[in-house]
Design a protein around this motif. Structure first.
Motif, PDB file in Angstrom:
ATOM      1  N   PRO A  20       6.365   5.717  -4.770  1.00  0.00           N
ATOM      2  CA  PRO A  20       6.977   5.677  -3.424  1.00  0.00           C
ATOM      3  C   PRO A  20       5.953   5.638  -2.300  1.00  0.00           C
ATOM      4  O   PRO A  20       6.240   5.084  -1.228  1.00  0.00           O
ATOM      5  N   GLU A  21       4.751   6.218  -2.523  1.00  0.00           N
ATOM      6  CA  GLU A  21       3.759   6.271  -1.454  1.00  0.00           C
ATOM      7  C   GLU A  21       3.248   4.863  -1.076  1.00  0.00           C
ATOM      8  O   GLU A  21       2.654   4.675  -0.003  1.00  0.00           O
ATOM      9  N   ASN A  25       9.852   3.429   3.708  1.00  0.00           N
ATOM     10  CA  ASN A  25      11.059   4.195   3.378  1.00  0.00           C
ATOM     11  C   ASN A  25      12.315   3.570   3.977  1.00  0.00           C
ATOM     12  O   ASN A  25      13.268   4.259   4.341  1.00  0.00           O
ATOM     13  N   ASP A  50      17.744   3.983   5.837  1.00  0.00           N
ATOM     14  CA  ASP A  50      16.700   4.875   5.342  1.00  0.00           C
ATOM     15  C   ASP A  50      16.854   5.076   3.840  1.00  0.00           C
ATOM     16  O   ASP A  50      17.966   5.079   3.297  1.00  0.00           O
ATOM     17  N   ARG A  52      16.372   7.815   1.027  1.00  0.00           N
ATOM     18  CA  ARG A  52      16.182   9.252   0.835  1.00  0.00           C
ATOM     19  C   ARG A  52      15.112   9.499  -0.219  1.00  0.00           C
ATOM     20  O   ARG A  52      14.675   8.583  -0.919  1.00  0.00           O
ATOM     21  N   LYS A  53      14.725  10.728  -0.361  1.00  0.00           N
ATOM     22  CA  LYS A  53      13.681  11.067  -1.336  1.00  0.00           C
ATOM     23  C   LYS A  53      14.090  10.721  -2.754  1.00  0.00           C
ATOM     24  O   LYS A  53      13.241  10.401  -3.600  1.00  0.00           O
ATOM     25  N   ASP A  54      15.387  10.792  -3.038  1.00  0.00           N
ATOM     26  CA  ASP A  54      15.837  10.452  -4.392  1.00  0.00           C
ATOM     27  C   ASP A  54      16.068   8.953  -4.567  1.00  0.00           C
ATOM     28  O   ASP A  54      16.516   8.488  -5.612  1.00  0.00           O
ATOM     29  N   GLY A  55      15.793   8.166  -3.500  1.00  0.00           N
ATOM     30  CA  GLY A  55      15.917   6.709  -3.567  1.00  0.00           C
ATOM     31  C   GLY A  55      17.243   6.171  -3.087  1.00  0.00           C
ATOM     32  O   GLY A  55      17.451   4.950  -3.076  1.00  0.00           O
TER      33      GLY A  55
END
Length: 315
Positions: A20-21, A25, A50, A52-55
């Protein structure tokens, strides 16, 4: 409330990013014009969502048209990577009445589910096209597809075949064959002469089986009619030639000399060669010579035949 909220989303699901980095996003939604399918610059940006952190991401129905349109989702890398071959976008057909869902998976955009009927047909068509193209790429072309595909003539045939396949899937092929039979017969001939796998156009061969049979029967009837006509003409020519020749033989006069005519009459009177010679004051051998000549001219071989031909009786 959860089902209600999900009901407001036309497009939702997960972006599967291994690192992800390295990625932004955001997920970008665009509308693609039909003529812009192969040109990623001919798109109309619609909305950004957007991640989210979980994709997870989602797009509200308000961003989509009430009619079927082609849409594109894509994500962007933060840094440019040389020789990047990872697919970062996906295209599909949808409207604000449909629901498109992307599950978690190994690809950035995993195989999605779509309630749109048109998109399902499009996916089948793309799979059929990909199968054809893959069959005729060399190993080098398969690893570096942008270096070249199959020759143009084969590509044109494949495009035609894909269009025919699409008509068949919509149950419109038989009707179109009925309206344009010669086009399909010519196409089948081209396919049979090409390097395409016969299994790819076997469905068309089956559809045209009755047409091919009709064409064969028509050619056979035409051939039989032509042969019958030629035979009739030949018989007519032979009959005319025979009639003309017979008439010519009957009408043509027999040119006997005066001496031959006299000897003929004496033969018909029953005179012998010796009597004829004494009466005409010529030798017997001369009489025989004249008789031989008149026999040839009258097409007889004996006194009996001469008598029969002259009087209709025989000795």
């Amino acid at each position: 409330m959860s089902p209600v909220l999900r009901g407001q989303n036309a497009i939702s699901g997960f972006v599967n990013l291994e690192n992800p980095e390295q990625w932004g996003n955001k997920v970008y939604l665009s509308q693609v014009a039909m003529e812009g399918l192969e040109n990623k610059t001919k798109v109309k940006s619609i909305a950004i969502a957007d991640i989210r952190k979980d994709g997870f991401f989602k797009f509200d129905r308000k961003y989509l048209s009430g009619r079927n349109k082609i849409y594109r989702l894509h994500v962007e890398r933060i840094q440019q990577i040389i020789n990047d071959t990872i697919t970062k976008d996906v295209r599909f057909i949808s409207s604000n009445e449909d629901r498109v869902t992307f599950p978690k998976g190994e690809e950035i955009f995993a195989p999605y589910s779509n309630s749109n009927v048109g998109d399902k047909e499009w996916k089948r068509l793309k799979a059929f096209e990909a199968k054809l193209m893959e069959q005729y790429l060399t190993e080098e072309e398969s690893s570096q597809p942008r270096k070249g595909f199959v020759k143009d003539s084969l590509q044109i045939l494949m495009v035609k075949l894909i269009g025919v396949k699409q008509l068949d899937q919509k149950n419109l092929l038989e009707k179109d064959i009925g309206e344009h039979p010669q086009f399909y017969l010519n196409l089948l001939t081209e396919l049979e002469k090409s390097d395409l796998d016969p299994g790819e156009y076997a469905f068309l061969d089956r559809k045209l089986a009755y047409l091919t049979k009709l064409k064969t029967e028509e050619r056979l009837k035409w051939s039989l009619g032509l042969n019958a006509g030629l035979l009739f003409v030949l018989i007519g020519v032979v009959a005319l030639a025979f009639r003309f020749g017979l008439k010519k033989r009957v009408v043509a006069p027999v040119a006997l000399s005066r001496q031959e005519a006299t000897i003929k009459n004496l033969i018909l009177e029953g005179k012998t060669n010796k009597q004829i010679a004494n009466e005409l004051f010529i030798s017997i051998s001369t009489v025989k010579t004249h008789i031989t000549n008149l026999y040839a001219k009258l097409n007889v071989s004996s006194r009996g035949e001469l008598l029969q031909k002259s009087t209709g009786t025989s000795t």
